[in-house]
Design an enzyme around this catalytic site. Structure first.
Site, PDB file in Angstrom:
ATOM      1  N   TRP A 120       0.835  -1.209   0.000  1.00 14.27           N
ATOM      2  CA  TRP A 120       0.000   0.000   0.000  1.00 14.27           C
ATOM      3  C   TRP A 120       0.862   1.247   0.000  1.00 14.27           C
ATOM      4  O   TRP A 120       0.568   2.215  -0.707  1.00 14.27           O
ATOM      5  CB  TRP A 120      -0.968  -0.005   1.180  1.00 14.27           C
ATOM      6  CG  TRP A 120      -1.910  -1.165   1.123  1.00 14.27           C
ATOM      7  CD1 TRP A 120      -1.988  -2.208   2.003  1.00 14.27           C
ATOM      8  CD2 TRP A 120      -2.895  -1.435   0.110  1.00 14.27           C
ATOM      9  NE1 TRP A 120      -2.955  -3.095   1.607  1.00 14.27           N
ATOM     10  CE2 TRP A 120      -3.532  -2.655   0.455  1.00 14.27           C
ATOM     11  CE3 TRP A 120      -3.293  -0.768  -1.051  1.00 14.27           C
ATOM     12  CZ2 TRP A 120      -4.545  -3.213  -0.330  1.00 14.27           C
ATOM     13  CZ3 TRP A 120      -4.311  -1.326  -1.821  1.00 14.27           C
ATOM     14  CH2 TRP A 120      -4.926  -2.524  -1.463  1.00 14.27           C
ATOM     15  N   ASP A 146      -1.592   6.806   6.349  1.00 15.27           N
ATOM     16  CA  ASP A 146      -2.634   5.850   5.968  1.00 15.27           C
ATOM     17  C   ASP A 146      -2.835   4.933   7.176  1.00 15.27           C
ATOM     18  O   ASP A 146      -1.961   4.151   7.527  1.00 15.27           O
ATOM     19  CB  ASP A 146      -2.158   5.055   4.740  1.00 15.27           C
ATOM     20  CG  ASP A 146      -3.117   3.929   4.339  1.00 15.27           C
ATOM     21  OD1 ASP A 146      -4.118   3.709   5.047  1.00 15.27           O
ATOM     22  OD2 ASP A 146      -2.848   3.279   3.303  1.00 15.27           O
ATOM     23  N   LYS A 178     -11.653  -2.161   7.263  1.00 17.71           N
ATOM     24  CA  LYS A 178     -10.799  -3.030   8.072  1.00 17.71           C
ATOM     25  C   LYS A 178     -11.231  -3.008   9.539  1.00 17.71           C
ATOM     26  O   LYS A 178     -11.269  -4.032  10.189  1.00 17.71           O
ATOM     27  CB  LYS A 178      -9.330  -2.588   7.966  1.00 17.71           C
ATOM     28  CG  LYS A 178      -8.824  -2.381   6.540  1.00 17.71           C
ATOM     29  CD  LYS A 178      -8.435  -3.671   5.859  1.00 17.71           C
ATOM     30  CE  LYS A 178      -8.261  -3.562   4.346  1.00 17.71           C
ATOM     31  NZ  LYS A 178      -7.405  -2.515   3.847  1.00 17.71           N
TER      32      LYS A 178
HETATM   33  C1  LIG Z   1      -6.845  -2.091   2.403  1.00 24.75           C
HETATM   34  C2  LIG Z   1      -5.839  -1.006   2.440  1.00 24.75           C
HETATM   35  C3  LIG Z   1      -5.800   0.010   1.466  1.00 24.75           C
HETATM   36  C4  LIG Z   1      -6.728   0.027   0.277  1.00 24.75           C
HETATM   37  O1  LIG Z   1      -7.973   0.450   0.657  1.00 24.75           O
HETATM   38  P1  LIG Z   1      -9.152   0.670  -0.400  1.00 24.75           P
HETATM   39  O2  LIG Z   1     -10.207   1.276   0.448  1.00 24.75           O
HETATM   40  O3  LIG Z   1      -9.510  -0.683  -0.947  1.00 24.75           O
HETATM   41  O4  LIG Z   1      -8.660   1.570  -1.473  1.00 24.75           O
HETATM   42  C5  LIG Z   1      -4.860   1.008   1.608  1.00 24.75           C
HETATM   43  N1  LIG Z   1      -3.989   1.022   2.637  1.00 24.75           N
HETATM   44  C6  LIG Z   1      -4.003   0.059   3.584  1.00 24.75           C
HETATM   45  C7  LIG Z   1      -3.016   0.131   4.708  1.00 24.75           C
HETATM   46  C8  LIG Z   1      -4.916  -0.979   3.516  1.00 24.75           C
HETATM   47  O5  LIG Z   1      -4.928  -1.936   4.448  1.00 24.75           O
END
Ligand SMILES: *Cc1c(COP(=O)(O)O)cnc(C)c1O
Length: 357
Positions: A99, A166, A190
């Site tokens: 990511w 993030d 998540k």
């Molecule tokens: C799942 C995830 C993403 C992607 O998220 P989307 O909502 O599917 O775009 C980005 N960063 C991390 C750390 C993730 O776990």
């Protein structure tokens, strides 16, 4: 048989969230209508949005001067919105996984990107330390929890430039000092809500510094001005997020949650370290409290499909590791009860009895 949901995302949600959302799908706030079919500008939904923002602020102790937004597009759209809104000349990124790499790649469309450090050399099994961040960057971007590789930055970093994080997979898993960040964002699927809503915490005075024109929908200011109601927000996921936030408050908030998360992760990692059939893949001090990655130990590699089958037969769902690590990944987010972690541990112990050489 009880099914234990170890899926990495979309992933387990509190029963409270699922029940309350199911009720509102049938009859929302006594309207006699489904939450799926009412105006987002009606007073009932405005109350949901307002309460979700207020609880977000309360639970994370967000200071004045920050806005909380609920947007569409996933964390992946933030990979683009962050540089669109903040990157004038140069940004720094810490490359800790898939990511983080995707975020970094996107930023290159907008300016110069300095990769201050990367753990790619060891399949992202650790968090780099001791790197230098140039003073003249517009911001420094980190991924606090690496969902795929099971590593985590456990504290709020002290840096001299605006910090962007993030936090898709560890938001609300621990207290965060929001004042150390310019932007915190993440997909909700998540640790918070079903897929479809993205949260963004943005420091208001970080905006308005880039010269480029920003498309209306990609401009954070648009959504700040309209309280995440510039266009139709993802109504049902926002409703569900509010239920999770209420549950979290009931559980004692993020400090209490952190304690439970530490206990859950400790018992599982202890089993991985003690059980000769398994070994962890992440550097010990960087081990994630949310995503626990492990593989069969040396000499037991051929048992991987068999453990997968054995675990599934005992109700463990979603423990197959991501293809870039292999083996197994148990995601033990906030909503995962300790009993489910214990059930997985029991499974590993049983498997050891059957196969220890
Ligand atoms: C799942 C995830 C993403 C992607 O998220 P989307 O909502 O599917 O775009 C980005 N960063 C991390 C750390 C993730 O776990």
């Amino acid at each position: 048989m009880k099914i234990h949901n170890f899926s990495a995302g979309p992933s387990i949600l509190p029963e409270f969230t699922i029940e309350k959302t199911a009720e509102a799908i049938k009859n929302f706030a006594g309207t006699g209508l489904s939450v799926m079919e009412v105006s987002h500008r009606g007073k009932e939904f405005i109350a949901v949005m307002d309460e979700a923002v207020a609880l977000f602020r309360e639970l994370l102790n967000i200071p004045e001067g920050y806005s909380v937004l609920f947007l569409g597009g996933g964390a992946s759209l933030q990979f683009c919105m962050v540089p669109y809104n903040l990157l004038s000349k140069k940004a720094a990124y810490l490359n800790t996984g898939t990511w983080a790499s995707k975020a970094l790649k996107e930023a290159k469309l907008f300016g110069e990107v300095v990769e201050v450090a990367s753990s790619k050399d060891a399949n992202f099994s650790y968090i780099p330390k001791g790197y230098t961040i140039p003073d003249d960057v517009d911001y420094f971007h980190i991924t606090t929890n690496n969902t795929i590789f099971g590593t985590e930055i456990h504290e709020d970093l002290d840096v001299k430039v605006p910090l962007v994080a993030d936090m898709s997979s560890d938001i609300f898993s621990r207290p965060v000092d929001v004042s150390k960040y310019a932007i915190i964002y993440g997909g909700a699927q998540k640790n918070l809500a079903p897929a479809g809503v993205t949260f963004v915490i943005v420091k208001n005075d970080i905006l308005g510094k880039v010269d480029r024109p920003i498309p209306t929908m990609l401009n954070y200011q648009t959504h700040i001005n309209d309280g995440s109601m510039f266009n139709t927000p993802p109504v049902v996921p926002v409703f569900a997020a509010l239920q999770t936030l209420k549950w979290l408050k009931e559980m004692g908030g993020v400090a209490a949650m952190q304690k439970i998360n530490q206990e859950k992760a400790a018992i599982l990692y202890d089993e991985i370290d003690a059980n000769p059939l398994f070994k962890g893949t992440a550097n010990k001090e960087d081990r994630s409290l949310m995503n626990v990655c492990f593989v069969m130990n040396d000499g037991y590699e051929e048992l991987e499909p068999e453990f997968q089958k054995f675990a599934s037969a005992n109700g463990m769902s979603g423990i197959k590791g991501h293809r870039s690590v292999g083996g197994f990944r148990a995601s033990i987010y906030n909503a995962m009860p300790k009993e489910s972690v214990q059930a997985l541990i029991d499974c590993m112990r049983e498997f050891k009895k059957m196969h220890l050489k």
